[in-house]
Write an enzyme that holds these catalytic residues in place. Structure first.
Site, PDB file in Angstrom:
ATOM      1  N   GLU A   1     -22.870 -25.161  34.987  1.00  0.00           N
ATOM      2  CA  GLU A   1     -21.825 -24.226  35.440  1.00  0.00           C
ATOM      3  C   GLU A   1     -21.591 -24.356  36.943  1.00  0.00           C
ATOM      4  O   GLU A   1     -20.454 -24.340  37.410  1.00  0.00           O
ATOM      5  CB  GLU A   1     -22.216 -22.783  35.095  1.00  0.00           C
TER       6      GLU A   1
ATOM      7  N   GLY B   1     -27.550 -16.260  32.375  1.00  0.00           N
ATOM      8  CA  GLY B   1     -28.175 -15.537  31.265  1.00  0.00           C
ATOM      9  C   GLY B   1     -28.200 -16.383  29.994  1.00  0.00           C
ATOM     10  O   GLY B   1     -29.114 -16.299  29.188  1.00  0.00           O
ATOM     11  N   GLY B   2     -27.185 -17.225  29.854  1.00  0.00           N
ATOM     12  CA  GLY B   2     -27.122 -18.095  28.677  1.00  0.00           C
ATOM     13  C   GLY B   2     -27.786 -19.447  28.903  1.00  0.00           C
ATOM     14  O   GLY B   2     -27.822 -20.291  28.005  1.00  0.00           O
TER      15      GLY B   2
HETATM   16  C1  A5P Z   1     -24.278 -18.795  30.868  1.00  0.00           C
HETATM   17  O1  A5P Z   1     -25.346 -19.542  31.305  1.00  0.00           O
HETATM   18  C2  A5P Z   1     -24.009 -17.698  31.819  1.00  0.00           C
HETATM   19  O2  A5P Z   1     -23.918 -18.033  33.144  1.00  0.00           O
HETATM   20  C3  A5P Z   1     -22.831 -16.851  31.406  1.00  0.00           C
HETATM   21  O3  A5P Z   1     -21.661 -17.216  32.062  1.00  0.00           O
HETATM   22  C4  A5P Z   1     -23.172 -15.465  31.737  1.00  0.00           C
HETATM   23  O4  A5P Z   1     -24.465 -15.243  31.244  1.00  0.00           O
HETATM   24  C5  A5P Z   1     -22.186 -14.476  31.149  1.00  0.00           C
HETATM   25  O5  A5P Z   1     -22.320 -14.479  29.771  1.00  0.00           O
HETATM   26  P1  A5P Z   1     -21.555 -13.440  28.867  1.00  0.00           P
HETATM   27  O6  A5P Z   1     -20.123 -13.666  29.063  1.00  0.00           O
HETATM   28  O7  A5P Z   1     -22.035 -13.766  27.469  1.00  0.00           O
HETATM   29  O8  A5P Z   1     -22.015 -12.078  29.289  1.00  0.00           O
END
Ligand code: A5P
Length: 247
Positions: free
Chosen positions: A113, A106-107
């Site tokens: 990752e 999402g980020g």
């Molecule tokens: C980043 O790319 C993502 O994989 C995050 O680990 C994932 O979106 C969770 O984000 P939040 O902790 O902000 O919900």
């Protein structure tokens, strides 16, 4: 945003509690993967406090944002070139199911990752209860693509989604300012609005086989532990034998 009757203030508290619990597994001398996102941010902050108290660890950040935060927190950083094998990665997720499979990205940090998690003996996911799902796919699946040949890659993605039983509309991600979202690796992200994903491993393999796809947010068999913070307490789910299954 509030989900399942949990307010956004409570969600933030739950994220921090999950992050704090993950610190219990951190030992002196460990080589750590440092996740990205608002939940991982709590972990990095709390880890920084421990480091300033004398804990000795090295970290590999999964994004430029986490790198900047970790440096600010005084955490010593390394790279996968110098340190190719990590003990533990702690990261957040957008969705977690009962197999401990995940949607991440999402980020936008999904590629780094996944590389960092794959280089780690253990991956602990920290999440608040709103991330727990019966079935993956309500959260749009991020797919990282090279800009070259986007048209043909997009067609191949749509075909793979349909073939694997998750036909979906796809959209190219933009940043909040309306410009194209560009990942730390210089790629673009296609979000697939599947609704549900019934064959996660099959879909992951199909996406991996598309030349223009450099990564996707399906993390199948990578998480060894999930720390799920609920309003009534913390639930810890572990993959049998505590090890990741090979995928
Ligand atoms: C980043 O790319 C993502 O994989 C995050 O680990 C994932 O979106 C969770 O984000 P939040 O902790 O902000 O919900």
């Amino acid at each position: 945003m509030a989900q399942l009757g949990v307010s956004s203030v409570e969600i933030e508290t739950l994220k921090r509690e999950a992050a704090r619990r993950a610190l219990d597994d951190v030992r002196d001398g460990m080589k750590l993967g440092l996740g990205t996102g608002s939940t991982a941010r709590h972990f990095v902050e709390l880890l920084g406090e421990r480091v300033r108290g004398g804990l000795s660890v090295v970290g590999v950040p999964t994004s430029e944002a986490t790198r900047a935060q970790a440096i600010q927190c005084g955490i010593v950083l390394t790279t996968l070139d110098d340190t190719p094998h990590l003990d533990l990665t702690v990261d957040g997720a957008d969705e977690v199911d009962h197999n401990l499979d995940l949607i991440k990205g999402g980020g936008g940090a999904l590629l780094r990752e996944k590389i960092v998690a794959s280089a780690s003996s253990q991956m602990t996911v920290i999440a608040d209860v709103t991330k727990w799902v019966d079935k993956l796919g309500r959260f749009p699946l991020p797919i990282e693509v090279v800009p070259f040949g986007l048209g043909v890659t997009r067609e191949a993605i749509i075909a793979a989604l349909a073939r694997c039983g998750s036909p979906a509309e796809v959209s190219l991600r933009n940043s909040r300012d309306g410009h194209r979202f560009v990942t730390d690796g210089g790629h673009w992200i296609v979000d697939a609005h599947c609704g549900r994903i019934d064959a996660a491993a099959q879909l992951a393999a199909a996406l991996d086989a598309i030349p223009g796809v450099v990564g996707h947010g399906l993390f199948v068999g990578l998480a060894s532990k999930v720390i799920l913070a609920e309003t009534i307490g913390i639930r810890v789910l572990e993959r049998p034998q505590g090890r990741r299954r090979e995928s």
